[in-house]
Enzyme design. Structure first.
Site, mmCIF file in Angstrom:
data_model
loop_
_atom_site.group_PDB
_atom_site.id
_atom_site.type_symbol
_atom_site.label_atom_id
_atom_site.label_comp_id
_atom_site.label_asym_id
_atom_site.label_seq_id
_atom_site.Cartn_x
_atom_site.Cartn_y
_atom_site.Cartn_z
ATOM 1 N N ARG A 1 9.249 -4.437 -7.648
ATOM 2 C CA ARG A 1 7.996 -4.668 -6.967
ATOM 3 C C ARG A 1 7.066 -3.456 -6.683
ATOM 4 N NH1 ARG A 1 8.506 -7.796 -1.341
ATOM 5 N NH2 ARG A 1 9.006 -5.632 -0.687
ATOM 6 N N GLU B 1 0.481 -16.087 4.987
ATOM 7 C CA GLU B 1 1.593 -15.516 5.512
ATOM 8 C C GLU B 1 1.621 -14.981 6.675
ATOM 9 O OE1 GLU B 1 3.298 -11.976 3.335
ATOM 10 O OE2 GLU B 1 1.183 -11.498 2.630
ATOM 11 N N LYS C 1 2.405 -4.093 -2.419
ATOM 12 C CA LYS C 1 2.471 -3.538 -1.258
ATOM 13 C C LYS C 1 1.906 -2.121 -0.902
ATOM 14 C CE LYS C 1 6.757 -3.314 1.848
ATOM 15 N NZ LYS C 1 6.133 -4.248 2.928
#
Ligand code: PLP
Ligand code: COI
Length: 339
Positions: A80, A219, A183
């Protein structure tokens, strides 16, 4: 040596003994360095400071009943971070280097891995930043990768107890084709005002709707969302949410327990049909949702009436924790035991 109250840790920063670093220069990553200083010496024109060339990760190490330390799905976090790097044009750190950094920093700080009985864990925070000077909007030529660790308790102070969340349409966290799937720090900066507002009103987090239509569930602040209905685990598909490694794991656990799994768009109205709902993430683990208040439409969706987590949330939580702490076998091969 200081004494740490392991059973009452919050999700905060506590200094530990060492961090590890690695720099990227002249097109190549250097050797890993172990450091005791918790400061970084940075050029004032570094791209991370001006243009947000910053990505991070979050993973955990757990001490088992057998005293051994287990790290959960570190290769997924490496992948990620590489995806984040491609997303904002930073140098990609190879998985092997990531792995070496994580194992080194955990071993060096072994005394900070909480004891099994405390239910706490060691949070591992990898950080990647552009360090070279730029005034034009361009990617840096040099990067710094740092990993620090800190012992933590639950992210939501209630722990594994249902908390209320709210929908606030005045704020978006990420654009549909923006950086929500990476992220990067900017996503979290974008969520601060809404998050504080929600906290002031007594909510643990904001449940974001998709930014374009304000119709589908995205989310929950720093965690993914899932709902449970008729033995089915239902979680959003969206181009603006972080692909949560916890969520991915829970989907596999749910399937292994005989549940069906649906990853698709979830219209807000469907909330009314869920028997249970939860937020999931490394920090949040599973945080059951007590109710969701849609503050613009004056609607409330209730998932827990007695202040207790639902039975499915509890089963998923127990299974995930059992694998992480080594109480049960690891049939999926998710755990790296620190030797
Ligand atoms: N969504 C956001 C915005 C997050 O910050 C996190 C935390 O990492 C998650 C979801 C959960 O992801 P993971 O399970 O990989 O920790
Ligand atoms: C995590 O769950 O690891 C996170 O990064 C969430 C939050 C602390 C930013």
């Amino acid at each position: 040596m200081e004494t740490i109250d392991w059973s009452n840790l919050s999700f905060g920063y506590m200094p530990t003994d060492y961090n590890v670093r690695c720099t990227y220069k002249n097109g190549a990553w250097g050797e890993l360095e172990v450091c005791t200083s918790d400061s970084i010496n940075l050029h004032m024109a570094a791209t991370c400071l001006h243009y947000g060339q910053e990505g991070f990760e979050g993973l955990k190490a757990f001490r088992g009943r057998d005293g051994r330390i287990r790290i959960f799905r570190l290769e997924e976090n490496a992948a990620r971070l590489q995806s984040t790097s491609r997303g904002i044009l930073m140098a990609e750190l190879p998985t092997e280097k990531f792995r070496e950094a994580i194992l080194t920093v955990v071993k060096k700080n072994e005394r900070f891995v909480p004891p099994y009985e405390s239910g706490a864990s060691l949070y591992i925070r990898p950080l990647l930043i552009g360090t070279s000077a730029q005034v034009g909007v361009k990617p840096a030529a040099e990067y710094l990768f740092v990993v620090f660790v800190t012992p933590v308790g639950p992210y939501f102070k209630e722990g594994f107890k249902p908390t209320p969340m709210c929908i606030l349409r005045q704020y978006d966290r990420a654009a549909p084709l923006g950086t929500g799937i990476y992220k990067v720090g900017g996503n979290y900066a974008a969520s601060l005002v809404a998050g504080e507002k929600a906290h002031e009103m007594g909510y643990s987090a904001v449940l974001y709707l998709d930014a374009k239509e304000k119709k589908y569930i995205d989310e929950c602040g720093p965690a993914n969302f899932f709902g449970i209905r008729d033995n089915c685990y239902i979680t959003p598909q969206s181009t603006s949410i972080l692909p949560s490694i916890t969520n991915k794991s829970l989907m596999e656990i749910a399937r292994s327990m005989g549940m069906t799994v649906e990853q698709r768009r979830i219209p807000e109205e469907e909330l009314a049909t869920f028997e249970e709902a939860g937020a999931c993430g490394t920090a949040a683990v599973i945080s059951p949702i007590e109710r969701i208040d849609d503050l613009d439409e004056n609607r409330t969706y209730i998932f827990s009436k007695d202040g207790r987590p639902g039975a499915v949330c509890e089963r998923l939580y127990n299974k995930l924790r059992a694998i992480q702490y080594g109480d049960e076998p690891d049939p999926f091969g998710w755990v790296t035991v620190v030797e």
